[in-house]
Scaffold this active site. Structure first.
Site, PDB file in Angstrom:
ATOM      1  N   CYS A 242      45.702  36.159  35.187  1.00 25.31           N
ATOM      2  CA  CYS A 242      46.474  34.911  35.162  1.00 25.31           C
ATOM      3  C   CYS A 242      45.858  33.858  34.245  1.00 25.31           C
ATOM      4  O   CYS A 242      46.405  32.765  34.103  1.00 25.31           O
ATOM      5  CB  CYS A 242      46.645  34.346  36.571  1.00 25.31           C
ATOM      6  SG  CYS A 242      45.181  33.536  37.229  1.00 25.31           S
TER       7      CYS A 242
ATOM      8  N   CYS B 282      39.068  36.405  40.376  1.00 22.69           N
ATOM      9  CA  CYS B 282      39.840  35.164  40.275  1.00 22.69           C
ATOM     10  C   CYS B 282      40.166  34.648  41.679  1.00 22.69           C
ATOM     11  O   CYS B 282      40.633  35.403  42.531  1.00 22.69           O
ATOM     12  CB  CYS B 282      41.120  35.433  39.497  1.00 22.69           C
ATOM     13  SG  CYS B 282      42.251  34.036  39.435  1.00 22.69           S
TER      14      CYS B 282
ATOM     15  N   ASN C 103      20.342  26.726   5.294  1.00 21.67           N
ATOM     16  CA  ASN C 103      20.051  28.099   5.707  1.00 21.67           C
ATOM     17  C   ASN C 103      18.757  28.547   5.032  1.00 21.67           C
ATOM     18  O   ASN C 103      18.587  28.318   3.844  1.00 21.67           O
ATOM     19  CB  ASN C 103      21.205  29.031   5.299  1.00 21.67           C
ATOM     20  CG  ASN C 103      21.214  30.310   6.120  1.00 21.67           C
ATOM     21  OD1 ASN C 103      20.237  31.043   6.146  1.00 21.67           O
ATOM     22  ND2 ASN C 103      22.304  30.564   6.812  1.00 21.67           N
TER      23      ASN C 103
ATOM     24  N   CYS D  48      44.282  34.924  42.019  1.00 24.95           N
ATOM     25  CA  CYS D  48      45.040  36.182  42.066  1.00 24.95           C
ATOM     26  C   CYS D  48      44.150  37.399  42.335  1.00 24.95           C
ATOM     27  O   CYS D  48      44.657  38.520  42.395  1.00 24.95           O
ATOM     28  CB  CYS D  48      45.846  36.369  40.784  1.00 24.95           C
ATOM     29  SG  CYS D  48      44.861  36.879  39.369  1.00 24.95           S
TER      30      CYS D  48
ATOM     31  N   HIS E  83      34.319  31.188  18.906  1.00 25.15           N
ATOM     32  CA  HIS E  83      34.143  32.474  19.592  1.00 25.15           C
ATOM     33  C   HIS E  83      34.119  32.305  21.107  1.00 25.15           C
ATOM     34  O   HIS E  83      33.600  33.150  21.825  1.00 25.15           O
ATOM     35  CB  HIS E  83      32.873  33.174  19.097  1.00 25.15           C
ATOM     36  CG  HIS E  83      32.942  33.568  17.649  1.00 25.15           C
ATOM     37  ND1 HIS E  83      31.852  34.009  16.936  1.00 25.15           N
ATOM     38  CD2 HIS E  83      33.994  33.585  16.786  1.00 25.15           C
ATOM     39  CE1 HIS E  83      32.238  34.280  15.694  1.00 25.15           C
ATOM     40  NE2 HIS E  83      33.518  34.022  15.574  1.00 25.15           N
TER      41      HIS E  83
ATOM     42  N   ASP F  80      26.940  29.568  23.357  1.00 23.67           N
ATOM     43  CA  ASP F  80      25.939  29.205  24.363  1.00 23.67           C
ATOM     44  C   ASP F  80      26.088  27.801  24.936  1.00 23.67           C
ATOM     45  O   ASP F  80      25.420  27.456  25.911  1.00 23.67           O
ATOM     46  CB  ASP F  80      24.531  29.377  23.778  1.00 23.67           C
ATOM     47  CG  ASP F  80      24.397  28.732  22.408  1.00 23.67           C
ATOM     48  OD1 ASP F  80      24.788  27.554  22.271  1.00 23.67           O
ATOM     49  OD2 ASP F  80      23.896  29.400  21.484  1.00 23.67           O
TER      50      ASP F  80
ATOM     51  N   GLY G 141      23.154  27.485   9.347  1.00 24.01           N
ATOM     52  CA  GLY G 141      22.659  28.630  10.109  1.00 24.01           C
ATOM     53  C   GLY G 141      23.655  29.747  10.315  1.00 24.01           C
ATOM     54  O   GLY G 141      23.627  30.419  11.341  1.00 24.01           O
TER      55      GLY G 141
HETATM   56 ZN    ZN Z   1      43.928  35.159  38.200  1.00 32.43          ZN
END
Ligand code: ZN
Length: 260
Positions: A132, A153, A219, A156, A121, A106, A193
């Site tokens: 690309c 994009c 925690n 591309c 992540h 986030d 957490g």
């Molecule tokens: Zn692209």
């Protein structure tokens, strides 16, 4: 160890640390009101959120996946970093060696002022070209977006996708390298957490411990990490983390407003 002794011991360990690695998980964001994939916030239009967070879902219906992420991004506009986020930023400001590894996508740690952040992540704030790999700010990519659309994009014209790690995908190499360095170099590993169930992050505290680092856990519940923790603080991070700060670091916390 009772709660008072645990806090005192944790404060000592943090005060003595000169190379501090921190791993944060969904619990830290949940305290700001960010819905987690597990639990009540994990449902979207009656479906499990994790069913939409896969490469297969994106191949099948990229527009639906974008609607899901646009909804999450809209939700983020209504939340702010909490005192736990701010306490970690304050800790970093007085440490030469500090790594913040997070499983959260986030961006709230950066909003709170943390700098040496490694997003294991990925991040919902960035969109990446599925062809690309060009990256662009998600907000910009969605500027002219409407439900049913798929942002493309600029370079591309292939579909953009959120730069998050979906189920079954590998973690960003740079974040993994930083995690490895943090584990090898830290004298203290603070875990906040996170349930300690999602790999590879679940093993970080164990690895740091084997290399001689002290482990502090924050925690509300007992987790698998508790067994290797020198001390576990059983409370929300928004309350426990500010209590860990030294005097010098507390002055770095954003002043509270009169009613806050
Ligand atoms: Zn692209």
């Amino acid at each position: 160890m009772n709660a008072t002794e645990a806090r005192r011991r944790a404060r000592e360990i943090i005060a003595e640390s000169s190379a501090l690695a921190v791993l944060t998980g969904a619990g830290v964001s949940a305290e700001s009101g960010v819905p987690t994939f597990r639990g009540a916030g994990g449902l979207w239009r009656g479906r499990n959120a994790w069913e939409l967070a896969t490469p297969e879902a994106f191949r099948r219906d990229p527009a639906e996946v974008w609607e899901f992420y646009e909804a999450r991004l809209s939700g983020l506009r209504r939340v702010a970093p909490n005192e736990g986020h701010r306490a970690l930023a304050a800790l970093e400001a007085t440490r030469d060696r500090f790594w913040l590894l997070t499983q959260n996508v986030d961006g709230l740690h950066r909003d709170a002022g943390s700098r040496n952040v490694f997003e294991l992540h990925g991040t919902i704030r960035v969109a990446r070209c599925s062809d690309c790999a060009l990256e662009t700010a998600t907000e910009a990519a969605l500027r002219d977006w409407s439900p049913g659309g798929i942002p493309r994009c600029e370079a591309c014209l292939a579909h953009l996708r959120p730069a998050v790690v979906w189920f079954g995908e590998s973690l960003p190499a740079a974040a993994l390298r930083a995690a490895d360095e943090a584990i090898r170099s830290c004298d203290t590993f603070l875990v906040v957490g996170t349930s300690g169930l999602v790999q590879p992050a679940a093993s970080f505290a164990f690895q740091a411990r084997r290399r001689g680092a002290r482990v502090v856990e924050v925690n509300p519940q007992e987790t698998p990490i508790t067994q290797v923790a020198d001390v576990s603080l059983r409370g929300p991070s928004g309350a426990e983390l500010p209590a860990l700060l030294g005097k010098e670091e507390r002055t770095l916390l954003t002043p509270r407003t009169a009613d806050g």
